[in-house]
Design a protein around this motif. Structure first.
Motif: not given
Length: 215
Positions: A40-44, A46-57, A88-90, A105-110
């Protein structure tokens, strides 16, 4: 009629415990599975870097308890979580990016991070792609409770990778796995990796087979 009498009350969705034993709409009992927080943590992040507000919503709209745990940094790397939380996080990440490229990309980098900086970093000092592939099934069982990984050598620097019995997985999670295999090869010295999809890996599947070549 007074202003007060025209007011409506918005009912907040109930908060239920985040439990691997709980059946949620997107997860039938027969699909029950768990993954470590390491998934979960790498997805979270990565998504926060893109747009944390929209992701958390997006997360809060489906699971308030998971939202609370992410917000308070309470997701622990080695603890087990329902596979539904991984989906869900994906799903929230996919809503931000509009596609599945970010999942891969998340899988590769993590996987590169785990093998070069994380929990398995000591292995890469002596590891080669062949060494890693021989131990891949053991690594997979560390991340996912139910699922099998087998690797068959089909030529020099060429393998067939088969994931089976991956209960509760969807296409995004399989893309994450695919990226993880690529990242593992890169971390152990593989170059110019070519990937061929053979079968599975779609929504509703519990299996995925891919072939990879490298130099």
């Amino acid at each position: 009629m007074s202003d007060d009498s025209r007011k409506t009350t918005t009912k907040m969705p109930s908060v239920s415990p985040l439990s691997a034993r709980e059946t949620v709409p997107s997860m039938r009992a027969s699909e029950e599975n768990r993954c470590r927080g390491l998934c979960l943590l790498p997805v979270i992040a990565h998504a926060r870097r893109l747009n944390e507000g929209a992701f958390m919503q997006a997360v809060a709209a489906h699971d308030l308890r998971l939202h609370e745990r992410i917000q308070s940094d309470a997701i622990k790397a080695r603890e087990w979580y329902p596979i539904a939380a991984f989906r869900l996080v994906h799903s929230a990440l996919r809503a931000l990016s509009g596609g599945l490229d970010e999942a891969r990309i998340v899988g590769l980098e993590s996987s590169q991070n785990d093998l070069t900086k994380g929990i398995f970093r000591t292995l890469t000092k002596v590891a080669s792609p062949a060494f890693l592939m021989e131990r891949a099934a053991m690594f997979f069982r560390f991340y996912v409770e139910h699922g099998q990984l087998t690797i068959r050598e089909i030529g020099e620097n060429e393998i067939e990778v088969r994931f089976r019995d991956c209960r509760g997985f969807d296409e995004a999670l399989f893309q994450d796995l695919t990226g993880g295999v690529e990242g593992s090869l890169i971390a152990t010295g593989g170059r110019d990796i070519a990937l061929e999809h053979v079968s599975g890996g779609k929504d509703g599947d519990t299996h995925l087979t891919v072939r990879l070549r490298w130099r």
